[in-house]
Design a protein around this motif. Structure first.
Motif, PDB file in Angstrom:
ATOM      1  N   GLY A 235       0.670  -1.215  -0.079  1.00 54.49           N
ATOM      2  CA  GLY A 235       0.083   0.047   0.046  1.00 54.49           C
ATOM      3  C   GLY A 235       0.897   1.160  -0.018  1.00 54.49           C
ATOM      4  O   GLY A 235       0.300   2.391   0.596  1.00 54.49           O
ATOM      5  N   ALA A 236       2.254   1.168  -0.360  1.00 58.14           N
ATOM      6  CA  ALA A 236       2.924   2.111  -0.489  1.00 58.14           C
ATOM      7  C   ALA A 236       3.420   2.755  -1.755  1.00 58.14           C
ATOM      8  O   ALA A 236       3.801   2.130  -2.769  1.00 58.14           O
ATOM      9  CB  ALA A 236       4.442   1.856   0.219  1.00 58.14           C
ATOM     10  N   ARG A 237       2.897   3.966  -2.283  1.00 58.65           N
ATOM     11  CA  ARG A 237       2.957   4.589  -3.418  1.00 58.65           C
ATOM     12  C   ARG A 237       4.367   5.382  -3.348  1.00 58.65           C
ATOM     13  O   ARG A 237       4.420   6.299  -2.605  1.00 58.65           O
ATOM     14  CB  ARG A 237       1.606   5.460  -3.792  1.00 58.65           C
ATOM     15  N   ILE A 238       5.124   5.330  -4.429  1.00 60.18           N
ATOM     16  CA  ILE A 238       6.362   6.053  -4.538  1.00 60.18           C
ATOM     17  C   ILE A 238       5.946   7.410  -5.269  1.00 60.18           C
ATOM     18  O   ILE A 238       5.180   7.681  -6.155  1.00 60.18           O
ATOM     19  CB  ILE A 238       7.424   5.430  -5.658  1.00 60.18           C
ATOM     20  N   VAL A 239       6.220   8.583  -4.500  1.00 61.12           N
ATOM     21  CA  VAL A 239       6.008   9.946  -4.888  1.00 61.12           C
ATOM     22  C   VAL A 239       6.954  10.553  -5.662  1.00 61.12           C
ATOM     23  O   VAL A 239       6.848  11.179  -6.332  1.00 61.12           O
ATOM     24  CB  VAL A 239       5.728  10.742  -3.482  1.00 61.12           C
ATOM     25  N   ARG A 240       8.377  10.153  -5.403  1.00 65.27           N
ATOM     26  CA  ARG A 240       9.504  10.860  -5.868  1.00 65.27           C
ATOM     27  C   ARG A 240      10.855  10.182  -5.533  1.00 65.27           C
ATOM     28  O   ARG A 240      10.957   9.621  -4.587  1.00 65.27           O
ATOM     29  CB  ARG A 240       9.477  12.321  -5.385  1.00 65.27           C
ATOM     30  N   LEU A 241      11.554  10.105  -6.703  1.00 65.11           N
ATOM     31  CA  LEU A 241      12.963   9.598  -6.694  1.00 65.11           C
ATOM     32  C   LEU A 241      13.796  10.919  -6.749  1.00 65.11           C
ATOM     33  O   LEU A 241      14.037  11.396  -7.730  1.00 65.11           O
ATOM     34  CB  LEU A 241      13.135   8.715  -7.676  1.00 65.11           C
ATOM     35  N   VAL A 251      14.117   8.209  -1.444  1.00 66.94           N
ATOM     36  CA  VAL A 251      12.751   8.067  -2.017  1.00 66.94           C
ATOM     37  C   VAL A 251      11.617   8.506  -1.291  1.00 66.94           C
ATOM     38  O   VAL A 251      11.744   8.053   0.101  1.00 66.94           O
ATOM     39  CB  VAL A 251      12.672   6.521  -2.395  1.00 66.94           C
ATOM     40  N   THR A 252      10.832   9.308  -1.722  1.00 66.44           N
ATOM     41  CA  THR A 252       9.543   9.734  -1.085  1.00 66.44           C
ATOM     42  C   THR A 252       8.649   8.834  -1.183  1.00 66.44           C
ATOM     43  O   THR A 252       8.247   8.324  -2.424  1.00 66.44           O
ATOM     44  CB  THR A 252       9.048  11.224  -1.274  1.00 66.44           C
ATOM     45  N   VAL A 253       7.772   8.302  -0.229  1.00 65.17           N
ATOM     46  CA  VAL A 253       6.754   7.499  -0.032  1.00 65.17           C
ATOM     47  C   VAL A 253       5.525   7.883   0.386  1.00 65.17           C
ATOM     48  O   VAL A 253       5.549   8.699   1.454  1.00 65.17           O
ATOM     49  CB  VAL A 253       7.276   5.909   0.529  1.00 65.17           C
ATOM     50  N   ARG A 254       4.403   7.372  -0.108  1.00 67.66           N
ATOM     51  CA  ARG A 254       2.939   7.834   0.676  1.00 67.66           C
ATOM     52  C   ARG A 254       2.356   6.542   0.686  1.00 67.66           C
ATOM     53  O   ARG A 254       2.034   5.678  -0.223  1.00 67.66           O
ATOM     54  CB  ARG A 254       2.488   8.821  -0.150  1.00 67.66           C
ATOM     55  N   SER A 255       1.640   6.467   2.078  1.00 66.77           N
ATOM     56  CA  SER A 255       0.586   5.463   2.189  1.00 66.77           C
ATOM     57  C   SER A 255      -0.531   6.121   2.960  1.00 66.77           C
ATOM     58  O   SER A 255      -0.294   6.500   4.274  1.00 66.77           O
ATOM     59  CB  SER A 255       1.191   4.318   3.134  1.00 66.77           C
ATOM     60  N   GLY A 256      -1.759   6.164   2.418  1.00 67.19           N
ATOM     61  CA  GLY A 256      -2.606   6.846   2.936  1.00 67.19           C
ATOM     62  C   GLY A 256      -2.465   8.234   3.130  1.00 67.19           C
ATOM     63  O   GLY A 256      -2.030   9.148   2.205  1.00 67.19           O
ATOM     64  N   ASP A 257      -2.538   8.714   4.369  1.00 63.28           N
ATOM     65  CA  ASP A 257      -2.117  10.149   4.884  1.00 63.28           C
ATOM     66  C   ASP A 257      -0.754  10.337   5.366  1.00 63.28           C
ATOM     67  O   ASP A 257      -0.475  11.469   5.639  1.00 63.28           O
ATOM     68  CB  ASP A 257      -3.068  10.504   5.827  1.00 63.28           C
ATOM     69  N   GLU A 258      -0.018   9.211   5.277  1.00 62.27           N
ATOM     70  CA  GLU A 258       1.389   9.229   5.729  1.00 62.27           C
ATOM     71  C   GLU A 258       2.264   9.473   4.723  1.00 62.27           C
ATOM     72  O   GLU A 258       2.287   8.906   3.786  1.00 62.27           O
ATOM     73  CB  GLU A 258       1.447   8.017   6.575  1.00 62.27           C
ATOM     74  N   THR A 259       3.225  10.201   5.063  1.00 62.39           N
ATOM     75  CA  THR A 259       4.232  10.354   3.816  1.00 62.39           C
ATOM     76  C   THR A 259       5.846  10.351   4.689  1.00 62.39           C
ATOM     77  O   THR A 259       5.808  10.992   5.749  1.00 62.39           O
ATOM     78  CB  THR A 259       4.382  11.534   3.134  1.00 62.39           C
ATOM     79  N   TRP A 260       6.886   9.605   3.992  1.00 65.40           N
ATOM     80  CA  TRP A 260       7.992   9.613   4.696  1.00 65.40           C
ATOM     81  C   TRP A 260       9.045   9.453   3.596  1.00 65.40           C
ATOM     82  O   TRP A 260       8.849   9.201   2.478  1.00 65.40           O
ATOM     83  CB  TRP A 260       8.280   8.438   5.595  1.00 65.40           C
TER      84      TRP A 260
END
Length: 477
Positions: A235-241, A251-260
């Protein structure tokens, strides 16, 4: 979840390529993180469980000539594997033809006049081919120059255009040369005429390996082994490399409302090649972005129909070349393993090839199911009152689309990505190659070995283990 910190390796995508790389690197002692956008691992090689009815995304058989990959698969399945006999048919003009074709069946099915014309054309083009080595560009060129126009028109044209969504003179011959599993009719006919019995073509092998509860058990087995030491985040979407110089920094990752953010010394990517390009920051040059916009994937919609009967067919697959049939291929999972449906029940799994946004992709699930059942009923396979359920699965980026001229754009993309020294590509989507499962796993193994080789030249716990047999079974060293 916060900042995940630094890892030895970040793996993008938990299909078979990413999972194979993860398993190898885990055994090598790497600290890694695998990121998967779907809620389930396996990618194209996953198995769906719908109220006790199980089905793969199109039906996947496992066959390989690589002993390392077969050993790995047998290990992760812990001996739970079947050997299944293959029996497939082509439905053309109301008649079933064996696939691979045998000459007697084709002769009586097509009629003597057509069968003789095919044989004479085949003999003629083979004779011509001996004296003229004209280069084929498209699928149509390749088939007609080797087997004749009649055979191309009967068994290739409509099915190929249904699968790929473009005219045969726009389909690159490479899909034939890469031995696409879905449509190797040319090799089948050549085997029929030369009596080689399909032994020379791996896509025509008569038996294959299969887990009793679906092909997804391979991915699940790899997941279980990896997660003993390393996380797989679904359930982890890659936002940016984020690229800095010749390296991916984070790598920036988003899952639901959480970004890390997660950092890795190396990054292995099995996500679609075109998507990878668009995620890079700073953006690649316009020529690379333009090339990425010209390389396309073909998408897939699976419509599975649950049946209140113990069996419908005896076949592994049935192919439907005619465009009046909305799906291109059908399989019955219980012919592969009795465990794929509840006792006394079965299911038929149909494949519709499409592009995202077209009328197939955007149709309501209920409409897709209804048209599928109507068609199956019209073909005499089921009665409507036997249907007890359905499931619809949409699969983006299922097949790399080899359009004539794609090599130039693919080359531009790859040349740019090769500048990024800690980025390694793997898998069907990541490399934009029409890989079978074992080839995808081999590419994951190659990516992992490239990482191990580079780390072995530097001090550290992972480097100290370099040189071992990372596919060996048993307890980790």
């Amino acid at each position: 979840m916060g900042d995940a910190g630094a890892k030895d390796v970040v793996i993008l995508g938990a299909g078979l390529a990413g999972l194979t790389a993860g398993r190898v690197l885990t055994r090598a002692g790497a600290d890694l993180e695998i990121l998967e956008k779907d809620p389930q691992v396996g990618g194209l090689a996953r198995t769906v469980d719908h109220h006790g009815f199980r089905f793969d995304l199109g039906g996947h058989r496992f066959i390989t000539s690589d002993e390392r990959i077969e050993r790995l698969v047998r290990d992760v399945l812990d001996g739970e594997i079947l050997e299944v006999a293959r029996s497939s048919k082509i439905l053309h003009n109301g008649r079933y033809f064996d696939y691979p074709l045998n000459f007697r069946n084709a002769f009586f099915g097509l009629g003597p006049a057509t069968a003789v014309r095919i044989v004479l054309e085949y003999a003629g083009v083979r004779l011509k081919h001996r004296f003229s080595k004209a280069d084929a560009v498209s699928l149509e060129d390749w088939v007609v120059s080797r087997f004749g126009r009649t055979l191309f028109s009967i068994f290739f044209k409509d099915y190929s255009e249904k699968v790929w969504g473009i005219a045969c003179d726009r389909i690159c011959k490479e899909w034939v040369e890469q031995r696409i599993q879905n449509l190797s009719l040319g090799k089948a006919l050549k085997d029929a005429f030369t009596r080689s019995g399909g032994k020379s073509a791996r896509t025509l092998a008569r038996r294959f390996l299969y887990p009793p509860q679906g092909i997804g058990k391979i991915a699940e087995g790899l997941q279980a082994q990896i997660e003993q030491s390393n996380p797989i985040v679904t359930g982890a979407r890659i936002v940016r490399l984020h690229r800095q110089g010749n390296r991916i920094e984070k790598v920036t990752v988003r899952s639901g409302d959480e970004t890390w953010e997660v950092r890795g010394q190396d990054v292995i990517s099995s996500i679609p090649l075109t998507e990878l390009v668009r995620l890079l920051s700073p953006k690649p040059p316009d020529r690379v972005l333009d090339a990425a916009s010209r390389v396309r994937f073909r998408d897939l919609v699976i419509v599975a129909v649950m049946i209140d009967r113990d069996r419908v067919t005896d076949e592994t697959w049935i192919y439907f070349p005619e465009k009046t049939t909305p799906f291109g291929r059908l399989h019955e999972p219980t012919n592969w393993s009795a465990e794929m449906a509840p006792p006394g029940k079965t299911l038929l799994v149909t494949e519709r090839f499409c592009f995202r946004g077209d009328e197939t992709w955007t149709a309501r699930d209920e409409d897709l199911a209804e048209s599928t059942v109507t068609c199956l009923s019209g073909l005499g396979l089921v009665q409507k009152n036997e249907v007890v359920g359905h499931a619809v699965i949409r699969i983006p980026n299922a097949y790399p689309l080899f359009e004539v001229g794609y090599q130039e754009f693919h080359g531009t993309i790859c040349a740019y990505l090769e500048e990024i020294e800690n980025l390694h590509l793997a898998g069907r989507g990541g490399l934009f190659r029409y890989y079978n499962m074992d080839h995808a796993m081999e590419s994951g193994l190659a990516a992992a070995e490239a990482v191990i080789s580079s780390v072995a030249r530097a001090p550290g716990a992972m480097g100290e283990k370099a040189g071992g047999d990372w596919l060996s079974t048993g307890t980790d060293p």
